[in-house]
Design an enzyme around this catalytic site. Structure first.
Site, PDB file in Angstrom:
ATOM      1  N   GLY A  12      17.309  10.383  48.450  1.00  0.00           N
ATOM      2  CA  GLY A  12      17.783  10.033  47.115  1.00  0.00           C
ATOM      3  C   GLY A  12      19.284   9.847  47.081  1.00  0.00           C
ATOM      4  O   GLY A  12      19.962  10.397  46.210  1.00  0.00           O
ATOM      5  N   SER A  14      21.175   6.794  47.146  1.00  0.00           N
ATOM      6  CA  SER A  14      21.746   5.490  46.812  1.00  0.00           C
ATOM      7  C   SER A  14      22.804   5.590  45.722  1.00  0.00           C
ATOM      8  O   SER A  14      23.639   4.695  45.571  1.00  0.00           O
ATOM      9  CB  SER A  14      20.640   4.512  46.380  1.00  0.00           C
ATOM     10  N   ARG A  15      22.789   6.691  44.977  1.00  0.00           N
ATOM     11  CA  ARG A  15      23.760   6.852  43.888  1.00  0.00           C
ATOM     12  C   ARG A  15      23.894   8.338  43.543  1.00  0.00           C
ATOM     13  O   ARG A  15      23.204   9.201  44.106  1.00  0.00           O
ATOM     14  CB  ARG A  15      23.304   6.073  42.655  1.00  0.00           C
ATOM     15  N   ASP A  63       9.534   5.646  49.248  1.00  0.00           N
ATOM     16  CA  ASP A  63       9.206   6.834  48.467  1.00  0.00           C
ATOM     17  C   ASP A  63       8.682   7.919  49.399  1.00  0.00           C
ATOM     18  O   ASP A  63       7.572   7.832  49.926  1.00  0.00           O
ATOM     19  CB  ASP A  63       8.147   6.474  47.429  1.00  0.00           C
ATOM     20  N   ASN A  91      17.191  15.799  48.276  1.00  0.00           N
ATOM     21  CA  ASN A  91      17.776  15.511  46.968  1.00  0.00           C
ATOM     22  C   ASN A  91      16.907  14.586  46.118  1.00  0.00           C
ATOM     23  O   ASN A  91      17.074  14.527  44.909  1.00  0.00           O
ATOM     24  CB  ASN A  91      19.163  14.885  47.163  1.00  0.00           C
ATOM     25  N   SER A 143      17.770  22.883  40.243  1.00  0.00           N
ATOM     26  CA  SER A 143      18.365  22.909  38.910  1.00  0.00           C
ATOM     27  C   SER A 143      18.332  24.327  38.350  1.00  0.00           C
ATOM     28  O   SER A 143      17.442  25.122  38.694  1.00  0.00           O
ATOM     29  CB  SER A 143      17.571  21.980  37.991  1.00  0.00           C
ATOM     30  N   TYR A 156       9.551  19.415  34.747  1.00  0.00           N
ATOM     31  CA  TYR A 156      10.731  19.432  35.616  1.00  0.00           C
ATOM     32  C   TYR A 156      11.070  20.859  36.033  1.00  0.00           C
ATOM     33  O   TYR A 156      11.308  21.142  37.218  1.00  0.00           O
ATOM     34  CB  TYR A 156      11.909  18.795  34.882  1.00  0.00           C
ATOM     35  N   LYS A 160      11.036  22.585  39.886  1.00  0.00           N
ATOM     36  CA  LYS A 160      12.218  23.209  40.500  1.00  0.00           C
ATOM     37  C   LYS A 160      11.973  24.689  40.795  1.00  0.00           C
ATOM     38  O   LYS A 160      12.489  25.222  41.790  1.00  0.00           O
ATOM     39  CB  LYS A 160      13.440  23.022  39.595  1.00  0.00           C
ATOM     40  N   ILE A 189      25.538  18.092  35.762  1.00  0.00           N
ATOM     41  CA  ILE A 189      26.407  17.334  36.648  1.00  0.00           C
ATOM     42  C   ILE A 189      26.621  15.954  36.040  1.00  0.00           C
ATOM     43  O   ILE A 189      25.687  15.320  35.540  1.00  0.00           O
ATOM     44  CB  ILE A 189      25.797  17.201  38.058  1.00  0.00           C
TER      45      ILE A 189
END
Length: 247
Positions: A12, A14-15, A63, A91, A143, A156, A160, A189
């Protein structure tokens, strides 16, 4: 810190946080694998920007919650570097904000699969090679909601929380092989994903943060460098909270 002997996989990347983490390791001399699953153009731009800096880097689009895709990634890594990852930073993930009653089974399954299975797949494929070397480092990106839970983020938070159990259990199993496993529980973040919130929502959240600011992707990257370095050689099975003092 010098990571010139390391092959570092950042999923993960790319950004956002992943990109900052990958950049930090590449800047320290590591051979870095970039990965993305949703925006091939963004991954290509990140790869080209790293190459322009003279970094040793490769990229792989796919993926990783699909085990066959993850296996193809590891074949690609070995073909590029003649080594498997010595540092794995899990990530890749997704989030969802919404009422539990508005979270249908397909979305629940997709979120848990993305956030847990990708970390399992990459760790499962990397660990045998780490054991043979009697060294290695796995960092799971998590998180604070995995520690405290969050209203309207049940799926979510659940994913986590599971990642925390995965981290602690795997650390105990791999400790005798000198493989360290830790996680970072991030607070707010400042990434593109969180910019969808209004300024009012951001300000209200920051009122409860003792450091009075959001974290940056670079804050996370520096924590990853520390966890992968000899400076934390006696640290494993930990979930480090990086939230400006919120919890």
């Amino acid at each position: 810190m010098n990571f010139s002997k390391e092959v570092v996989l950042v999923t993960g990347s790319s950004r956002g946080i992943g990109k900052a983490v990958a950049y930090a390791f590449a800047e320290k001399g590591a051979r870095v694998i970039l990965n993305g699953a949703h925006d091939q153009l963004a991954l290509r731009h990140t790869y080209e920007s790293f190459i322009s800096k003279g970094f040793t880097v490769t990229s792989f689009f796919g993926d990783l919650s699909d085990f066959e895709v993850a296996k193809n990634l590891f074949s690609h890594i070995y073909a590029e570097f003649l080594m498997y990852p010595t540092v794995v930073i899990n990530n890749a993930g997704m989030s969802h904000v919404g009422l539990f009653t508005d979270t249908p089974p397909d979305l629940w399954s997709k979120l848990l699969t993305t956030n847990i299975h990708s970390a399992y797949h990459c760790s499962f494929l990397a660990v045998p090679h780490m054991i043979s070397r009697q060294s290695g480092c796995i960092i799971n990106m998590s998180s604070i909601w995995g520690k405290s839970g969050a209203s309207c983020e049940v799926a979510y938070s659940t994913s986590k929380s599971a990642l925390h159990g995965f981290t602690k259990s795997l650390a105990k199993e791999l400790g005798p092989s000198n493989i360290r496993v830790n996680a970072i529980a991030c607070g707010w973040i400042d990434t593109e994903m969180n910019r969808s919130f209004t300024q009012e929502e951001r300000s209200a959240f920051l009122e409860d943060v003792p450091l009075c600011r959001m974290g940056t992707p670079e804050d996370v990257a520096q924590t990853c460098l520390y966890l992968a370095s000899d400076q934390s050689s006696y640290m494993t099975g930990q979930v480090l909270t990086l939230d400006g003092g919120l919890l």
